[in-house]
Design a protein around this motif. Structure first.
Motif, short mmCIF file in Angstrom:
data_model
loop_
_atom_site.label_atom_id
_atom_site.label_comp_id
_atom_site.label_asym_id
_atom_site.label_seq_id
_atom_site.Cartn_x
_atom_site.Cartn_y
_atom_site.Cartn_z
N TYR A 177 0.83 -1.20 0.00
CA TYR A 177 0.00 0.00 0.00
C TYR A 177 0.87 1.25 0.00
O TYR A 177 0.63 2.20 -0.74
CB TYR A 177 -0.91 0.04 1.24
CG TYR A 177 -1.96 -1.03 1.31
CD1 TYR A 177 -2.35 -1.73 0.17
CD2 TYR A 177 -2.58 -1.33 2.51
CE1 TYR A 177 -3.32 -2.71 0.25
CE2 TYR A 177 -3.55 -2.32 2.60
CZ TYR A 177 -3.92 -3.01 1.46
OH TYR A 177 -4.87 -3.97 1.55
N ASP A 179 4.04 1.48 -0.86
CA ASP A 179 4.79 1.59 -2.12
C ASP A 179 3.93 2.23 -3.21
O ASP A 179 4.40 3.08 -3.96
CB ASP A 179 5.23 0.19 -2.59
CG ASP A 179 6.43 -0.32 -1.80
OD1 ASP A 179 7.00 0.47 -1.03
OD2 ASP A 179 6.77 -1.50 -1.96
N ALA A 180 2.67 1.78 -3.27
CA ALA A 180 1.79 2.31 -4.31
C ALA A 180 1.63 3.81 -4.16
O ALA A 180 1.66 4.56 -5.14
CB ALA A 180 0.42 1.63 -4.24
N SER A 181 1.47 4.26 -2.93
CA SER A 181 1.30 5.69 -2.68
C SER A 181 2.56 6.47 -3.05
O SER A 181 2.50 7.49 -3.73
CB SER A 181 0.94 5.91 -1.21
OG SER A 181 1.03 7.27 -0.90
N LEU A 182 3.72 5.95 -2.63
CA LEU A 182 4.98 6.63 -2.93
C LEU A 182 5.20 6.68 -4.44
O LEU A 182 5.67 7.68 -4.98
CB LEU A 182 6.14 5.90 -2.25
CG LEU A 182 6.14 5.95 -0.73
CD1 LEU A 182 7.18 5.00 -0.16
CD2 LEU A 182 6.40 7.36 -0.25
N ALA A 183 4.85 5.59 -5.12
CA ALA A 183 5.06 5.53 -6.56
C ALA A 183 4.17 6.51 -7.31
O ALA A 183 4.41 6.81 -8.47
CB ALA A 183 4.84 4.11 -7.08
N LEU A 184 3.13 6.99 -6.64
CA LEU A 184 2.27 8.01 -7.27
C LEU A 184 2.79 9.41 -7.02
O LEU A 184 2.18 10.39 -7.42
CB LEU A 184 0.84 7.89 -6.73
CG LEU A 184 0.05 6.70 -7.24
CD1 LEU A 184 -1.20 6.48 -6.40
CD2 LEU A 184 -0.34 6.89 -8.69
N GLY A 185 3.90 9.50 -6.32
CA GLY A 185 4.49 10.80 -6.07
C GLY A 185 4.09 11.42 -4.75
O GLY A 185 4.35 12.58 -4.50
N ALA A 186 3.42 10.64 -3.89
CA ALA A 186 3.08 11.16 -2.56
C ALA A 186 4.34 11.15 -1.69
O ALA A 186 5.20 10.28 -1.84
CB ALA A 186 1.99 10.31 -1.92
N THR A 187 4.43 12.11 -0.77
CA THR A 187 5.56 12.10 0.14
C THR A 187 5.34 11.03 1.20
O THR A 187 4.23 10.49 1.34
CB THR A 187 5.71 13.45 0.86
OG1 THR A 187 4.54 13.64 1.67
CG2 THR A 187 5.84 14.59 -0.11
N THR A 191 1.79 9.64 2.75
CA THR A 191 1.51 8.20 2.69
C THR A 191 1.07 7.68 4.06
O THR A 191 0.10 6.94 4.17
CB THR A 191 2.76 7.45 2.22
OG1 THR A 191 3.09 7.94 0.92
CG2 THR A 191 2.50 5.96 2.15
N VAL A 195 -2.73 6.82 3.70
CA VAL A 195 -2.85 5.40 3.35
C VAL A 195 -2.67 4.50 4.58
O VAL A 195 -3.55 3.71 4.91
CB VAL A 195 -1.82 5.00 2.26
CG1 VAL A 195 -1.85 3.51 2.02
CG2 VAL A 195 -2.12 5.74 0.98
#
Lengths: 290, 249
Positions: A177, A179-187, A191, A195
């Motif tokens: 979860y 990783d997905a958030s970080l990969a979208l460019g969230a800090t 995250t 998340v």
């Protein structure tokens, strides 16, 4: 040989069953006893007069047994502790579970465990010697022993359960979860709050309910810092009495209807705790389902 | 074709062990580039370098350069980079929230609050990911209720919602059934009109079916890189030939 081992197994099984039944028996006996000894008082005083009467004067010539002040004090005190304790506890949990380097995490985690192990009379003592005089000076009030002092002590007391359970819930959030958030460019911070925390929400909610249970059932520490006068909790600086302390402070010299009324108060407290337990089970079940 | 990603002398170590050795590659834009090779060959590591997800692992050391659109990825803002270089993971990993909130997560993170605008982005992303018709009536339902294949297309929609230029896919179909796999492959083929796709795959048929260029990795080295047809029909390197003909791997 085979027969005797079967017999032995049955015997062991029996022992464990009996041991398990002891616990159940305790719960049942306490419940039955409380109901049986709490009902007569309520019947004699009248349910409405008892629950919603706003004056408690058990030793007056014309005694009054209204416990609304205690109920409200317990509710306000617990709410206050939650309002202060939950943000601190949950944010600490986020820090410990996600941000803190492992050395800091170890030290702080152990401190939290120690906080959980301190006896409540010690909390009361420190509150009495440090917090109560401090509040008196800070707010320039005649006596610092008050609802506010009790709220602060309770807030500290519920921190360990909130922190530990929330940390466990946050650590159980799958890395995918995040990783997905970080990969979208969230800090990283976005995250954690958008998340990780929502994904851990049932565990965090359960930790809050556990804290509520702890706060509402606490007697010793609040007795020492709340002033213990049976006032309506009209202000934070009022000297107040909780449901728990109402029972504890009069039981030793009570008799007759007064004693029955104390049992009735204990019954009310018991009902509160049962409701909280049901709520806790509800949240824990919700977590399992997810 | 212009290349959108260029790696030069890229080396990467996990602690003491070297996972990537002097990788030099140019990835053309609006195409599908497949990274193939046996397990542990460095293809996933290379993929995760491109959006700097390796930064999250302790003890990773990188030398050499990777340029995205002409700028060094290691000297630019990592969140901005990840916004432009999106990623789809091996295991479908939708957030435990509603389908709508999953897709809206990225745009919200990047500051879009307007409801109408979000609605439009969500619909467009779900359409682009070829899943709109299946979920349009249950956007408020929890995404974890979808099938594995639907979840993966939702994850693609979620990645598309922040309007990336590049989409990195790390074995996106390895956890899916053949029909879902086919759908993802069709989707990838359509998406390359707009996006650059870099896909790691264990499935050589898949690489052959959808990719324009193929890179063969072995033991951390880029052995061969070229047009997919050529890699599969006339590989220049013996090791590539052995791998694509199924002699090992």
């Amino acid at each position: 040989m085979k027969k005797s081992s079967k017999l032995f197994e049955g015997f062991v099984h029996g022992i464990f069953l009996v041991l398990g039944l002891v616990t159940i028996a305790c719960v049942l006996i306490i419940t039955v006893y409380l109901v049986a000894s709490g009902i007569p008082g309520i019947v004699e005083i009248g349910l409405t007069d008892f629950l919603f009467g706003d004056e408690w004067a058990s030793t007056a010539a014309e005694p009054k047994y209204g416990i609304l002040p205690f109920i409200l004090t317990s509710i306000y005190g617990t709410l206050g502790a939650i309002i202060i304790g939950v943000p601190i506890g949950v944010l600490t949990a986020v820090y410990l579970a996600k941000i803190a380097p492992s050395s800091v995490k170890n030290v702080m985690g152990q401190m939290v465990s120690i906080l959980a192990g301190i006896p409540s009379v010690v909390y009361g003592l420190v509150g009495m010697m440090v917090l109560v005089p401090g509040l008196r000076k800070l707010f320039d009030i005649p006596d610092g022993a008050s609802l506010l002092a009790a709220i602060i002590v309770l807030a500290v007391m519920i921190l360990p359960s909130i922190i530990k359970m929330s940390v466990t819930a946050l650590e159980a959030v799958p890395q995918e979860y995040e990783d997905a958030s970080l990969a979208l460019g969230a800090t990283a911070e976005e995250t954690y709050f958008r998340v990780s925390l929502p994904a851990a929400k049932s565990g965090v909610a359960a930790s809050v309910v556990l804290g509520v249970g702890r706060a509402i059932g606490e007697a010793m520490a609040v007795m020492m810092v709340a002033g213990n006068a049976p006032n309506m909790p009209d202000s934070l600086f009022q000297s107040v009495r909780f449901l728990t302390t109402a029972v504890a402070s009069e039981m030793s010299y009570s008799s007759g209807l007064q004693r029955q009324a104390l049992f009735s108060i204990a019954l009310v407290l018991f009902v509160f705790i049962m409701l909280i337990n049901a709520l806790l089970n509800f949240f824990l079940k919700g977590e399992k389902k997810e | 074709m212009n290349s959108i990603i260029t790696a030069q002398d890229l080396c990467l170590w996990y602690g003491q062990s070297q996972a990537l050795k002097n990788i030099n590659i140019q990835i053309p834009e609006r195409s599908i580039t497949a990274l193939i090779g046996p397990s542990g060959c460095g293809k996933s590591t290379f993929l995760k370098t491109l959006n700097r997800m390796n930064d999250l692992i302790n003890g990773v050391r990188i030398t050499g350069t990777v340029e995205y659109n002409g700028t060094d990825i290691f000297s630019q803002d990592v969140n901005q980079l990840r916004k432009e270089v999106g990623m789809v993971f091996q295991k479908p990993n939708p957030f435990p929230m509603s389908i709508y909130d999953n897709v809206a997560y990225g745009p919200r993170t990047h500051g879009i609050r307007n409801k109408a605008q979000l609605d439009e982005i969500v619909e467009r992303s779900l359409r682009d990911a070829a899943i709109w018709d299946e979920v349009k009536d249950r956007l408020k339902k929890n995404a974890l209720g979808l099938s594995g294949g639907q979840q993966q297309r939702l994850c693609i929609a979620r990645a598309l919602a922040v309007q990336p230029k590049v989409l990195l896919m790390d074995e996106p179909t390895s956890a899916l059934d053949p029909i879902s796999t086919l759908k993802i492959e069709e989707l990838a083929t359509n998406l390359k009109e707009t996006y650059t796709i870099v896909i790691v795959t264990h499935n050589m048929q898949q690489a052959l079916r959808i990719s324009d260029r193929t890179a063969f990795f072995l033991l951390g080295e880029l052995v061969e890189y070229g047009d997919t047809e050529q890699i599969f029909s006339q590989p220049a390197d013996k090791r590539t030939e052995d791998y694509v003909t199924g002699r090992f791997g």
